[in-house]
Motif scaffolding. Sequence first.
Motif, PDB file in Angstrom:
ATOM      1  N   ALA A  95      -1.520   3.428  -4.418  1.00 45.54           N
ATOM      2  CA  ALA A  95      -1.124   2.192  -5.101  1.00 45.54           C
ATOM      3  C   ALA A  95      -1.246   1.055  -4.107  1.00 45.54           C
ATOM      4  N   GLY A  96      -1.317  -0.173  -4.637  1.00 49.01           N
ATOM      5  CA  GLY A  96      -1.411  -1.328  -3.766  1.00 49.01           C
ATOM      6  C   GLY A  96      -2.843  -1.808  -3.645  1.00 49.01           C
ATOM      7  N   SER A  97      -3.033  -2.970  -2.997  1.00 44.94           N
ATOM      8  CA  SER A  97      -4.387  -3.488  -2.902  1.00 44.94           C
ATOM      9  C   SER A  97      -4.681  -4.045  -1.527  1.00 44.94           C
ATOM     10  N   ILE A  98      -5.977  -4.098  -1.226  1.00 46.90           N
ATOM     11  CA  ILE A  98      -6.451  -4.583   0.060  1.00 46.90           C
ATOM     12  C   ILE A  98      -7.423  -5.724  -0.215  1.00 46.90           C
ATOM     13  N   PHE A  99      -7.205  -6.836   0.464  1.00 53.73           N
ATOM     14  CA  PHE A  99      -8.101  -7.970   0.320  1.00 53.73           C
ATOM     15  C   PHE A  99      -8.819  -8.184   1.631  1.00 53.73           C
ATOM     16  N   ILE A 100     -10.136  -8.353   1.552  1.00 51.51           N
ATOM     17  CA  ILE A 100     -10.896  -8.710   2.739  1.00 51.51           C
ATOM     18  C   ILE A 100     -11.552 -10.035   2.452  1.00 51.51           C
ATOM     19  N   GLN A 101     -11.224 -11.014   3.270  1.00 57.29           N
ATOM     20  CA  GLN A 101     -11.672 -12.399   3.093  1.00 57.29           C
ATOM     21  C   GLN A 101     -11.444 -12.845   1.652  1.00 57.29           C
ATOM     22  N   GLY A 102     -10.270 -12.498   1.155  1.00 58.54           N
ATOM     23  CA  GLY A 102      -9.857 -12.963  -0.161  1.00 58.54           C
ATOM     24  C   GLY A 102     -10.336 -12.117  -1.328  1.00 58.54           C
ATOM     25  N   GLU A 103     -11.197 -11.104  -1.066  1.00 58.64           N
ATOM     26  CA  GLU A 103     -11.706 -10.282  -2.158  1.00 58.64           C
ATOM     27  C   GLU A 103     -10.959  -8.969  -2.225  1.00 58.64           C
ATOM     28  N   ASP A 104     -10.595  -8.558  -3.424  1.00 53.23           N
ATOM     29  CA  ASP A 104      -9.910  -7.278  -3.600  1.00 53.23           C
ATOM     30  C   ASP A 104     -10.957  -6.170  -3.526  1.00 53.23           C
TER      31      ASP A 104
ATOM     32  N   LEU B  89       0.826  -1.207   0.000  1.00 56.42           N
ATOM     33  CA  LEU B  89       0.000   0.000   0.000  1.00 56.42           C
ATOM     34  C   LEU B  89       0.859   1.255   0.000  1.00 56.42           C
ATOM     35  N   TYR B  90       0.428   2.200  -0.831  1.00 52.95           N
ATOM     36  CA  TYR B  90       1.021   3.538  -0.796  1.00 52.95           C
ATOM     37  C   TYR B  90      -0.113   4.538  -0.696  1.00 52.95           C
ATOM     38  N   LYS B  91       0.065   5.566   0.119  1.00 60.90           N
ATOM     39  CA  LYS B  91      -0.883   6.671   0.071  1.00 60.90           C
ATOM     40  C   LYS B  91      -0.096   7.969   0.096  1.00 60.90           C
ATOM     41  N   ILE B  92      -0.273   8.773  -0.953  1.00 65.21           N
ATOM     42  CA  ILE B  92       0.408  10.051  -1.021  1.00 65.21           C
ATOM     43  C   ILE B  92      -0.634  11.149  -1.129  1.00 65.21           C
TER      44      ILE B  92
ATOM     45  N   ARG C 143       6.056   3.858   7.077  1.00 64.94           N
ATOM     46  CA  ARG C 143       6.527   2.500   6.795  1.00 64.94           C
ATOM     47  C   ARG C 143       6.232   1.589   7.971  1.00 64.94           C
ATOM     48  N   MET C 144       6.027   0.314   7.668  1.00 66.58           N
ATOM     49  CA  MET C 144       5.891  -0.674   8.724  1.00 66.58           C
ATOM     50  C   MET C 144       7.305  -1.140   9.053  1.00 66.58           C
ATOM     51  N   VAL C 145       7.819  -0.737  10.213  1.00 62.58           N
ATOM     52  CA  VAL C 145       9.217  -1.011  10.543  1.00 62.58           C
ATOM     53  C   VAL C 145       9.410  -2.449  10.988  1.00 62.58           C
ATOM     54  N   GLN C 146       8.485  -2.922  11.813  1.00 63.76           N
ATOM     55  CA  GLN C 146       8.619  -4.289  12.320  1.00 63.76           C
ATOM     56  C   GLN C 146       7.247  -4.848  12.638  1.00 63.76           C
ATOM     57  N   VAL C 147       7.061  -6.128  12.315  1.00 62.98           N
ATOM     58  CA  VAL C 147       5.818  -6.801  12.674  1.00 62.98           C
ATOM     59  C   VAL C 147       6.196  -8.039  13.472  1.00 62.98           C
ATOM     60  N   GLY C 148       5.535  -8.261  14.577  1.00 61.05           N
ATOM     61  CA  GLY C 148       5.848  -9.459  15.345  1.00 61.05           C
ATOM     62  C   GLY C 148       4.944  -9.591  16.547  1.00 61.05           C
TER      63      GLY C 148
ATOM     64  N   SER D 232       3.936  17.031  -1.664  1.00 48.17           N
ATOM     65  CA  SER D 232       3.061  15.925  -1.291  1.00 48.17           C
ATOM     66  C   SER D 232       3.547  15.292   0.011  1.00 48.17           C
ATOM     67  N   VAL D 233       2.593  14.767   0.757  1.00 48.58           N
ATOM     68  CA  VAL D 233       2.937  14.112   2.012  1.00 48.58           C
ATOM     69  C   VAL D 233       2.751  12.607   1.842  1.00 48.58           C
ATOM     70  N   VAL D 234       3.763  11.868   2.220  1.00 47.67           N
ATOM     71  CA  VAL D 234       3.663  10.415   2.153  1.00 47.67           C
ATOM     72  C   VAL D 234       2.978   9.934   3.422  1.00 47.67           C
ATOM     73  N   GLY D 235       1.764   9.413   3.283  1.00 47.78           N
ATOM     74  CA  GLY D 235       1.038   8.926   4.448  1.00 47.78           C
ATOM     75  C   GLY D 235       1.395   7.484   4.743  1.00 47.78           C
ATOM     76  N   VAL D 236       1.348   6.666   3.697  1.00 46.68           N
ATOM     77  CA  VAL D 236       1.648   5.245   3.850  1.00 46.68           C
ATOM     78  C   VAL D 236       2.658   4.882   2.774  1.00 46.68           C
ATOM     79  N   HIS D 237       3.709   4.186   3.185  1.00 46.22           N
ATOM     80  CA  HIS D 237       4.831   3.951   2.292  1.00 46.22           C
ATOM     81  C   HIS D 237       5.106   2.446   2.203  1.00 46.22           C
ATOM     82  N   ASP D 238       4.597   1.802   1.155  1.00 44.76           N
ATOM     83  CA  ASP D 238       4.880   0.400   0.882  1.00 44.76           C
ATOM     84  C   ASP D 238       4.622  -0.491   2.094  1.00 44.76           C
ATOM     85  N   VAL D 239       3.383  -0.530   2.517  1.00 44.45           N
ATOM     86  CA  VAL D 239       3.046  -1.332   3.690  1.00 44.45           C
ATOM     87  C   VAL D 239       2.313  -2.601   3.253  1.00 44.45           C
ATOM     88  N   SER D 240       2.790  -3.730   3.744  1.00 46.60           N
ATOM     89  CA  SER D 240       2.099  -4.999   3.513  1.00 46.60           C
ATOM     90  C   SER D 240       1.949  -5.697   4.852  1.00 46.60           C
ATOM     91  N   PHE D 241       0.772  -6.215   5.096  1.00 40.41           N
ATOM     92  CA  PHE D 241       0.598  -7.042   6.287  1.00 40.41           C
ATOM     93  C   PHE D 241      -0.693  -7.823   6.108  1.00 40.41           C
TER      94      PHE D 241
END
Lengths: 367, 455
Positions: free
Chosen positions: A105-114, A32-35, A265-270, A63-72
């Motif tokens: 840019a990027g996509s979001i899936f909810i229960q497998g649906e884009d 995901l990207y949001k600018i 950015r998502m720095v760490q997931v755990g 422009s302000v980068v809100g979300v920068h290449d986030v996947s989770f």
Amino acid sequence: MVTRPKSRLETLSERVHHAVMTGTATIECRNLYKIFGPRPKEALAALRENGLGKPDVKAKYDSVVGVHDVSFSVEPGEVFCIMGLSGSGKSTLVRHINRLVEPTAGSIFIQGEDIGLKSRRAMRKLRAEKIGMVFQNFALLPHLNVVDNVALGLELRSLPRDERIATARRKLALVHLSEWDEAWPEELSGGMQQRVGLARALASDPDILLMDEPFSALDPLIRRQLQDLFIDLSRQMRKTTVFITHDLAEAIRIGHRIGIMRDGRMVQVGTPSEIVNRPKDDYVKAFVQGISRLTILAAADIMEPLGGDDAALAAEQHWPVRRPTALLDELIDLTAESDLPILISDGDGKPVGIVRRRVLLRSIQGK
Amino acid sequence: MTPSTDEVIVVQGPLPDRLRNREAAVAVPADSAAAAVIQPAAPATTPRQRFTESFILGPVWLAARGLWYLFVVAAIGELVGLVTAGSAIRRILAGTPGGSALLVLGIAVIVLLRTAFAIIAVRPRLLQLASHDDAAAQQRRRMALGTTVLVVAYVLTLWRFLGPALWQPLTTFPAPPALAPQVAKAIDATVKWAIVSFGAFFEAIRFCVFWLLTGIEAAFVVTPWPVTVIFLLLVAWRAGGLGVLAFAAGSLAYLGLFGFWEKSMSTLALVATSVIVCVAFGVPLGILCAKSRRSNAVIEPILDVMQTLPTFVYLIPAVAFFSIGKPPGVLATVIFAMPPMIRLTSLGIRQVPQTVKEAALAYGAGPLQLMAKVELPLAIPSILTGTNQVIMMSLSMVVIAGLIGAGGLGLDVIRALNFLQTGQGFLAGIAIVLMAMMLDRIVRGSKNAGRGRRQ
């Protein structure tokens, strides 16, 4: 402090991995990207190809980068906390999940649906039926009383009045506000208003809860109470939850896993123990510093390998034995009563490690 | 980061203060202007120097510091002094008495003004606006501009009083004599053409208004007066309680006893019609303004025109388009009274908190649901205020509408005016005031009742 079913925690990472691989994750965000700004597409290209930083994009494209290449991804029934300072993009990120904010840019899936492919009407249906949202400032409608506020989602779905009022009353009982059903939002304290907000989110029995810093605006005592209430409800209902917070202690208390955000950015997931035990960089380390480790770290996180004759010694001296999942809190109880080291053995009784007093004390310190 | 005047002043103060502020200033980043201010290179001036400097320079000193509003005030003040002194000199030369006294007055004005601003220059704390940290080049530029303006203004003014006859275009604005009549003639032609070409259209509007007005008037005037009174009192009581009920009863008694009953009901019908038209068109237009920036940009200046254009200016074409009688009276009233309805509706909708709208969207609201269930309900207090404004403004138009034959209480006021009957005029005027207050209390009462429900 809450104790969760340990086996669940232990294997969560693997299950999430499995869920992603087989497409059963409830929520999945991919790159995901949001600018925000006048020329988001150009800024995006610059961000992707030239590796520009946040300040450069601001200077060059206004422009302000809100979300920068986030996947989770979030597994069914999981509580996923997103933690970060204000301005790190966490509130923007959570609004992508119900498309209150459209990704650049990027996509979001909810229960497998884009969900990016859904029509507006389908999106509204998804929001009304599958997603409940709780807001930092409560966002109750001032011209509706408590029970009508709780029934908002049902009213927007045009359910018959009797039915939605009955449902709303049941949900109010869950948050212990049954007697306040006819009150107006402005008559309630902040904590009570947020409980109404929680009941409203639960009203249409959604699969997903989005919590945008729900307890940040409350004073510490009330915050604690609401956290307990939420943990309680969450364990009963097993809603897939994305929980935004700026407080790592809250994230650790509530989340099965935590994603830490910085500058979009998502720095760490755990899991909480992964974050506390192995902070990825100095930024995360700074957050972890003040966190109590007693109920986060388990024997498996701190134990040393067995020496050659440790197993024999243990049997001879009757060392206390614990599972790898035993928390530091429990190990301290043992060490306080006895000078012997603690033998850690797995479910089959096979010794896998040893915890000595020195290691235990150091790990409480976080060293 | 810009340094406040305070910082700058204290740096020049006694030693302990200066040290303290030096420390504070050092803490800010070196690139900020504050750091530059405390550098020893900045020339320190004594209060005496500043007093003399600003006294001599006068308005130009203010200009150099970017205090343009004060510059204008000071320059106009000095011009008054100069004009006084100038005409005094003329008198002295002509031998008219009183010249020397005027001269003293003129000079005193100038000296007093300059002293006042010089005091400000010495104690800059009086004016937190003054900027002391500007580059010398910028100060010089401002000073040059200020001097130019002053020289032009002073020379032209003094010449007007003392010199030989001035070139005429400088004393009276050189207007081309044919321009205004030509444009006016063009407007006349357009209006005439519109009356002929769109006659049917205007007739249709006239008929709609007439039909609506006649219906309402029938309800108010034809209904036996006790029935009307009972209904009005019932509404007053429900809206505002016993106080408003008593006030309404008193007002209605006045209207009846002084023989205004029929006329006031006719006026009420006229007001009701214009309120209905204003709400019916004003609320949708207000929503449009709130939702679309572009339509707002178009509608906003039209509203300004509607509110400020003198009524008589459009009363004449209203008669031309709709002839005389009640419909043009209603339409003129609508033009005058609709702007606050549109403005307050738009304001009410724009004031709905973003967070509440977001919550509704998050629970699946579509645009229509958002409007019907969130935005309009939350805008209702504002819309009611708008309705109240419409009623008040309509009533204030009643007299003017009377001029073109709208009848009602306005007619009585106009008649009293024509025959110089002060007493009759007062009675009719008070009838209008009482009606306005009664309607105001009822609408305001219903607004408060809506809020009280929640407490």
